[in-house]
Design an enzyme around this catalytic site. Sequence first.
Site, PDB file in Angstrom:
ATOM      1  CE  LYS A   3       2.537  -6.996 -30.300  1.00  0.00           C
ATOM      2  NZ  LYS A   3       2.874  -6.462 -31.434  1.00  0.00           N
ATOM      3  CE1 TYR A  43       5.497 -10.286 -33.484  1.00  0.00           C
ATOM      4  CE2 TYR A  43       6.422 -10.214 -31.223  1.00  0.00           C
ATOM      5  CZ  TYR A  43       5.547  -9.921 -32.262  1.00  0.00           C
ATOM      6  OH  TYR A  43       4.462  -9.653 -31.886  1.00  0.00           O
ATOM      7  CG  ASN A 106       1.477  -2.978 -32.322  1.00  0.00           C
ATOM      8  OD1 ASN A 106       1.759  -3.973 -31.484  1.00  0.00           O
ATOM      9  ND2 ASN A 106       1.682  -3.349 -33.563  1.00  0.00           N
ATOM     10  CG  HIS A 109       0.887 -11.622 -31.732  1.00  0.00           C
ATOM     11  ND1 HIS A 109       1.715 -11.326 -32.919  1.00  0.00           N
ATOM     12  CD2 HIS A 109       0.677 -12.766 -31.464  1.00  0.00           C
ATOM     13  CE1 HIS A 109       1.562 -12.616 -33.393  1.00  0.00           C
ATOM     14  NE2 HIS A 109       1.145 -13.501 -32.779  1.00  0.00           N
ATOM     15  CD  GLU A 120       1.976 -16.837 -33.436  1.00  0.00           C
ATOM     16  OE1 GLU A 120       0.945 -16.170 -33.312  1.00  0.00           O
ATOM     17  OE2 GLU A 120       2.885 -16.116 -34.560  1.00  0.00           O
TER      18      GLU A 120
HETATM   19  P1  ATP Z   1       1.780  -8.671 -34.605  1.00  0.00           P
HETATM   20  O1  ATP Z   1       2.565  -9.918 -35.356  1.00  0.00           O
HETATM   21  O2  ATP Z   1       2.270  -8.346 -33.476  1.00  0.00           O
HETATM   22  O3  ATP Z   1       0.235  -9.241 -34.271  1.00  0.00           O
HETATM   23  P2  ATP Z   1       1.371  -7.375 -36.905  1.00  0.00           P
HETATM   24  O4  ATP Z   1       0.971  -8.773 -37.493  1.00  0.00           O
HETATM   25  O5  ATP Z   1       0.136  -6.307 -36.974  1.00  0.00           O
HETATM   26  O6  ATP Z   1       1.630  -7.539 -35.544  1.00  0.00           O
HETATM   27  P3  ATP Z   1       3.909  -7.641 -38.016  1.00  0.00           P
HETATM   28  O7  ATP Z   1       4.212  -6.966 -39.422  1.00  0.00           O
HETATM   29  O8  ATP Z   1       3.713  -8.997 -37.910  1.00  0.00           O
HETATM   30  O9  ATP Z   1       2.598  -6.732 -37.598  1.00  0.00           O
HETATM   31  O10 ATP Z   1       5.073  -6.955 -36.928  1.00  0.00           O
HETATM   32  C1  ATP Z   1       5.186  -7.549 -35.799  1.00  0.00           C
HETATM   33  C2  ATP Z   1       5.646  -6.379 -34.721  1.00  0.00           C
HETATM   34  O11 ATP Z   1       6.631  -5.531 -35.090  1.00  0.00           O
HETATM   35  C3  ATP Z   1       4.305  -5.172 -34.770  1.00  0.00           C
HETATM   36  O12 ATP Z   1       3.264  -5.622 -34.296  1.00  0.00           O
HETATM   37  C4  ATP Z   1       5.091  -4.108 -34.129  1.00  0.00           C
HETATM   38  O13 ATP Z   1       5.009  -4.317 -32.577  1.00  0.00           O
HETATM   39  C5  ATP Z   1       6.684  -4.331 -34.743  1.00  0.00           C
HETATM   40  N1  ATP Z   1       6.747  -3.312 -35.875  1.00  0.00           N
HETATM   41  C6  ATP Z   1       6.234  -3.703 -37.054  1.00  0.00           C
HETATM   42  N2  ATP Z   1       6.596  -2.693 -37.868  1.00  0.00           N
HETATM   43  C7  ATP Z   1       7.372  -1.883 -37.163  1.00  0.00           C
HETATM   44  C8  ATP Z   1       7.872  -0.519 -37.488  1.00  0.00           C
HETATM   45  N3  ATP Z   1       7.949   0.062 -38.708  1.00  0.00           N
HETATM   46  N4  ATP Z   1       8.792  -0.057 -36.399  1.00  0.00           N
HETATM   47  C9  ATP Z   1       8.681  -0.608 -35.361  1.00  0.00           C
HETATM   48  N5  ATP Z   1       8.058  -1.800 -34.949  1.00  0.00           N
HETATM   49  C10 ATP Z   1       7.532  -2.358 -35.806  1.00  0.00           C
HETATM   50 MG    MG Z   2       2.329 -10.387 -37.266  1.00  0.00          MG
END
Ligand code: ATP
Ligand code: MG
Length: 131
Positions: A3, A43, A106, A109, A120
């Site tokens: 990211k 997303y 974070n 992804h 994807e």
């Molecule tokens: P990713 O899909 O990016 O691998 P993930 O599967 O661990 O992450 P998801 O629940 O799919 O988590 O959320 C997608 C992304 O949205 C997260 O990686 C983060 O960047 C963002 N995100 C998730 N929860 C929050 C939150 N509470 N506040 C801000 N951003 C968030």
């Molecule tokens: Mg995810």
Amino acid sequence: MIKPDAVEANNIGPILAMMTEAGFKIVALKYTKLSAEQAGKFYAVHSERPFYGELVEFMSRGPIVAAILEKDNAVEDFRKLIGATNPAQAEEGTIRKRFAKSIGENAVHGSDSDENAQIEGDFFFSQLERF
Ligand code: ATP
Ligand code: MG
């Protein structure tokens, strides 16, 4: 995907190294930047969540590295390697523990299912870009 926060912090190299050292083979790799529209589409499952606007803005603010990675049990093993969404809860030795700054920014992804990995991968790569 690596990211924008991790690209900005100059962490492409060490993150790719953690992936290959964990046994993932790189099938496709691309340095590119998402438009807000593309980030929103990527997303789209989160479009009703309160953080969606922030997420789209973050994911389109700078370049990213997209990759297709191959391994037995890849989805589950990659999720283990990247660690919990919130780096405060990520285990030692995970990519997010080492490189993520916050739950929003974070570092990486990972696809959450074989089906979404297919979708994807097709989002970023043509067949000619896979080896
Ligand atoms: P990713 O899909 O990016 O691998 P993930 O599967 O661990 O992450 P998801 O629940 O799919 O988590 O959320 C997608 C992304 O949205 C997260 O990686 C983060 O960047 C963002 N995100 C998730 N929860 C929050 C939150 N509470 N506040 C801000 N951003 C968030
Ligand atoms: Mg995810």
